[in-house]
Design an enzyme around this catalytic site. Sequence first.
Site, PDB file in Angstrom:
ATOM      1  N   GLU A  68       0.804  -1.221   0.000  1.00 41.08           N
ATOM      2  CA  GLU A  68       0.000   0.000   0.000  1.00 41.08           C
ATOM      3  C   GLU A  68       0.839   1.274   0.000  1.00 41.08           C
ATOM      4  O   GLU A  68       0.408   2.305  -0.521  1.00 41.08           O
ATOM      5  CB  GLU A  68      -0.952   0.018   1.205  1.00 41.08           C
ATOM      6  CG  GLU A  68      -2.084  -1.002   1.140  1.00 41.08           C
ATOM      7  CD  GLU A  68      -1.716  -2.341   1.779  1.00 41.08           C
ATOM      8  OE1 GLU A  68      -2.621  -3.166   1.974  1.00 41.08           O
ATOM      9  OE2 GLU A  68      -0.513  -2.542   2.079  1.00 41.08           O
ATOM     10  N   PHE A  94     -10.174  -7.740  15.856  1.00 34.34           N
ATOM     11  CA  PHE A  94      -9.095  -8.102  14.928  1.00 34.34           C
ATOM     12  C   PHE A  94      -8.847  -6.971  13.937  1.00 34.34           C
ATOM     13  O   PHE A  94      -9.770  -6.484  13.295  1.00 34.34           O
ATOM     14  CB  PHE A  94      -9.482  -9.393  14.195  1.00 34.34           C
ATOM     15  CG  PHE A  94      -8.497  -9.840  13.144  1.00 34.34           C
ATOM     16  CD1 PHE A  94      -7.223 -10.237  13.486  1.00 34.34           C
ATOM     17  CD2 PHE A  94      -8.869  -9.874  11.810  1.00 34.34           C
ATOM     18  CE1 PHE A  94      -6.323 -10.660  12.516  1.00 34.34           C
ATOM     19  CE2 PHE A  94      -7.981 -10.301  10.831  1.00 34.34           C
ATOM     20  CZ  PHE A  94      -6.699 -10.690  11.191  1.00 34.34           C
ATOM     21  N   GLN A  95      -7.611  -6.508  13.853  1.00 34.87           N
ATOM     22  CA  GLN A  95      -7.148  -5.451  12.948  1.00 34.87           C
ATOM     23  C   GLN A  95      -7.720  -4.068  13.273  1.00 34.87           C
ATOM     24  O   GLN A  95      -7.626  -3.149  12.455  1.00 34.87           O
ATOM     25  CB  GLN A  95      -7.450  -5.794  11.479  1.00 34.87           C
ATOM     26  CG  GLN A  95      -6.685  -7.024  10.970  1.00 34.87           C
ATOM     27  CD  GLN A  95      -6.842  -7.243   9.480  1.00 34.87           C
ATOM     28  OE1 GLN A  95      -7.916  -7.042   8.922  1.00 34.87           O
ATOM     29  NE2 GLN A  95      -5.770  -7.681   8.824  1.00 34.87           N
ATOM     30  N   VAL A 147      15.592   9.895  -2.653  1.00 31.58           N
ATOM     31  CA  VAL A 147      16.354  10.844  -1.846  1.00 31.58           C
ATOM     32  C   VAL A 147      17.793  10.359  -1.711  1.00 31.58           C
ATOM     33  O   VAL A 147      18.119   9.206  -2.025  1.00 31.58           O
ATOM     34  CB  VAL A 147      15.734  11.023  -0.445  1.00 31.58           C
ATOM     35  CG1 VAL A 147      14.338  11.608  -0.545  1.00 31.58           C
ATOM     36  CG2 VAL A 147      15.724   9.719   0.337  1.00 31.58           C
ATOM     37  N   PHE A 156      24.445   8.637   0.976  1.00 30.83           N
ATOM     38  CA  PHE A 156      24.314   9.959   1.569  1.00 30.83           C
ATOM     39  C   PHE A 156      24.480   9.880   3.085  1.00 30.83           C
ATOM     40  O   PHE A 156      25.084  10.752   3.702  1.00 30.83           O
ATOM     41  CB  PHE A 156      22.954  10.567   1.204  1.00 30.83           C
ATOM     42  CG  PHE A 156      22.935  12.066   1.259  1.00 30.83           C
ATOM     43  CD1 PHE A 156      23.459  12.813   0.219  1.00 30.83           C
ATOM     44  CD2 PHE A 156      22.401  12.730   2.350  1.00 30.83           C
ATOM     45  CE1 PHE A 156      23.454  14.199   0.262  1.00 30.83           C
ATOM     46  CE2 PHE A 156      22.394  14.110   2.401  1.00 30.83           C
ATOM     47  CZ  PHE A 156      22.916  14.855   1.353  1.00 30.83           C
TER      48      PHE A 156
END
Length: 574
Positions: free
Chosen positions: A50, A112-113, A381, A466
């Site tokens: 996601e 749950f969740q 980045v 970096f």
Amino acid sequence: MAKTVAASLVEILEHAGVKHVHGVVGDSLNGIVDEIRNSKTIKWIHYRHEEAAAFAAGAEAQLTGRLAVCAGSCGPGNMHLINGLYDAHRSNAPVLAIAAHIPSEQIGTSYFQETRPESLFRECSYYCETIASARQMPRVLQIAMQHAIGQNGVAVISLSGDVAMEKMEDEKLEHAIFLNRPAVRPSDEELQKLAQLINQAKKVTLLCGAGCAGAHDMLLALGEKIKSPMVHALRGKEHVQHDNPYDVGMTGLIGISSGYHAVEESDLLVMLGTDFPYKEWFPSKSKIVQLDIRTERLGRRCRLDLGLTGDVRETIKAVLPFLEEVTDKSFLEKCQERYQDNRKNLLEHAKPVSGHAIHPEYLTRVLSEKADANAIFTTDVGTPTVWAARYVDMKTGRRLIGSFNHGSMASAMPQAIGAQFAYPEQQVIALCGDGGFAMLMGDILTIFQYDLPVKLIVYNNSSLGFVAMEMKVGGMPPFGTDLKNPDFAKMAEAIGIKGIRVEAAEDVEAAIAAALAHPGPVLVDVVVNQAELSMPPKIEFEQAKGFGIYMLRQTLLGDGKEVWDTLSSNFLGK
């Protein structure tokens, strides 16, 4: 006729011009996803993670200026959206996130969740509300969309799967989404104050940011009238640099010295559409004016002599008649000469050296030269952003995006996915750090699944480069930054994507040309010099001291090879 909340939601998204919903399916999203399946204008884009979906939606919104949508199932599913949403919000991208929730009857029972979406998303959105009943539709959805579009940021709606399947009776509140873009400028009195400051100054420098989008012609007119050099912030590069004789580069830690000196040597700095955050890089003696469309941003980075609220284009257009024509070009020409010297030096660093490690500067220069004039670049980045800032030349129609405000790793590939869906006919090139690419590497399978012609360029220095440099500047030997990488090209080939491995400088041009000419997705794994430093335009004594301590420590520890590699790569023969 009565319809479900899910059906109404998708219909409203269609009317708003939404083309894609980026996400991962889950049972709490089933009702909405099924309606998208039946939609004639919205396509569901399935990701492996996601977070990648949220980054892709943010990229689509940044590039098109239209509302983009992502979705996650209840609990862990929508929590994975958060980092990408933070990036979208801080990039002023209009994104609507649909955060599915657990069954409504179980809310508050540690089910749950179970999570608290309103609390989770509050800090990365302008609007975050739960639709707990069909009676709240379409009102809450429309308010959320209006917030995202009107304020250029994220809005979140949360709803349980069972609520999505409820029937709606009253749709009288349903209406179009308003995409108004009012012409905003300072008052006449404020314009006179601005004109007076500019007319009295002898050396005016313009610091231009993302708020200069769409104002290129007005910037040129202003530069011509007052003979001012223009320095761009990173997010302003794509809107300012191209076809601009007044541009003298970028300032800040990853900028170049011509940009730094143009700011430092001015007696008036005019900040146009930038929230440039680094106080160390503001001028020490100049007067400063800031113009921004968001009033709350005025003066939060430095002391101001004048703060103005307005659109860059409209404000320049309004103030130009009050400005005196400047004939003395000495300051501008000095800045331009310094910029040309800087460009010459940068190009000297970007040459192939046979038998030596590939310089990332050279790789980036080749990419810029061979890419289409309207190519879209995304960048991770760290050092890929440094090389993009210095070596990707912007042209009319070219775009450059990255996690420039939020500073998240792993954005380049998923943002390239969103860019390619938004502009299927344009060339999309992702400049990926090896660490960033590996972090969300699973979504290379999304590129494979949809056969997206994205070009992934992996800067493979087997290091979090970096971070390693920051440690060296602090006087510390790098620790925890080494990466044991696979052959990414072979990995791509195993997946079914064309892979090209480049280990010698003389092979770079042919490899990039082949990758860009290939009609499908390509991953180019380029083994670049690990010892390459991205030198800032000014070096403080403490930074030099810290770097010297690191070099001495490594020598005393017997690691003379790393010290020699660093010296030979960055100082000797350059």
